[in-house]
Scaffold this active site. Structure first.
Site, short mmCIF file in Angstrom:
data_model
loop_
_atom_site.label_atom_id
_atom_site.label_comp_id
_atom_site.label_asym_id
_atom_site.label_seq_id
_atom_site.Cartn_x
_atom_site.Cartn_y
_atom_site.Cartn_z
N HIS A 1 0.83 -1.20 0.00
CA HIS A 1 0.00 0.00 0.00
C HIS A 1 0.86 1.26 0.00
CE1 HIS A 1 0.77 0.84 4.30
NE2 HIS A 1 0.61 -0.46 4.51
N CYS B 1 3.49 -4.69 6.67
CA CYS B 1 3.08 -4.46 5.28
C CYS B 1 4.24 -3.89 4.47
CB CYS B 1 1.90 -3.49 5.24
SG CYS B 1 0.34 -4.21 5.80
#
Length: 216
Positions: A97, A113
């Protein structure tokens, strides 16, 4: 968080055996090298894009293994940037992301992440279809120059999944190898420890790793 919960219910694929092994699908592949802070896109086996990224810090590392993109979302909030590509990691919510902290790119600063510059993740989002294989390189037990984690009930991760898989292969663990150290994993480990003259505390120590053949 409700969006994440909905995503997990609809898109998460539990993995069993020890690590997800994903067959090649489609024309594209993503490979991630956490130590180099690099994400590379391959088309028909050839690298066509290289991006600098941020990855997990030592206490919340980016998961090692083979996964695939199972969800694509937009505008989840500033912390996630304009785009999200979700991975089918069985023990938590992980994805690729954007970020509102561009200074973190090139460092170990995420909660696991893979962060990209917002302009880069928009480009990746447009290029990569659902089902794309994502390979994240590294040592599943951590930095090979350091001892692996001591694991106990409540821990999650690829190392937990590997312990579960070895216990299952030996006939002790009957559940799903999902990387979540819960009571069923504790019970299986205690039984294994009892039968191998180890302390019956349900804790995966260095000695347990050695007995299971994960360390020399």
């Amino acid at each position: 968080m409700s969006i994440l919960a909905s995503y997990v219910r609809t898109a998460l694929v539990l993995a069993d055996p020890s690590l997800p092994i994903v067959a090649d699908e489609g024309d594209y592949q993503i490979v991630v090298y956490p130590q180099q802070h690099r994400l590379k896109v391959k088309a028909h086996g050839k690298i066509i894009k290289t991006y600098q990224v941020a990855v997990g810090n030592p206490s919340t590392p980016t998961p090692i293994g083979e996964y695939k993109i199972v969800y694509k979302g937009e505008n989840w909030g500033p912390a996630f940037g304009p785009r999200w590509l979700g991975l089918n990691v069985p023990w938590g919510y992980y994805g690729i992301h954007g970020t509102n902290k561009p200074f973190s790119i090139g460092q170990h600063q995420s909660h696991g992440c893979i962060r990209m510059l917002n302009s880069d993740v928009i480009e990746l989002f447009q290029l990569i279809p659902l089902g794309t294989k994502v390979t994240i390189y590294g040592h599943v037990l951590g930095d090979p120059n350091h001892e692996p984690r001591v694991l106990a009930e409540g821990d999650v991760g690829g190392d937990v999944q590997l312990i579960q898989s070895r216990l299952k292969s030996a006939g002790y663990f009957k559940g799903v190898c999902n990387g979540k150290f819960r009571s069923d994993t504790t019970a299986a480990l205690k039984k294994y420890q009892r039968n191998h003259q180890l302390a019956q505390d349900g804790v995966a120590t260095i000695q347990v790793y050695k007995e299971l053949g994960l360390l020399e």
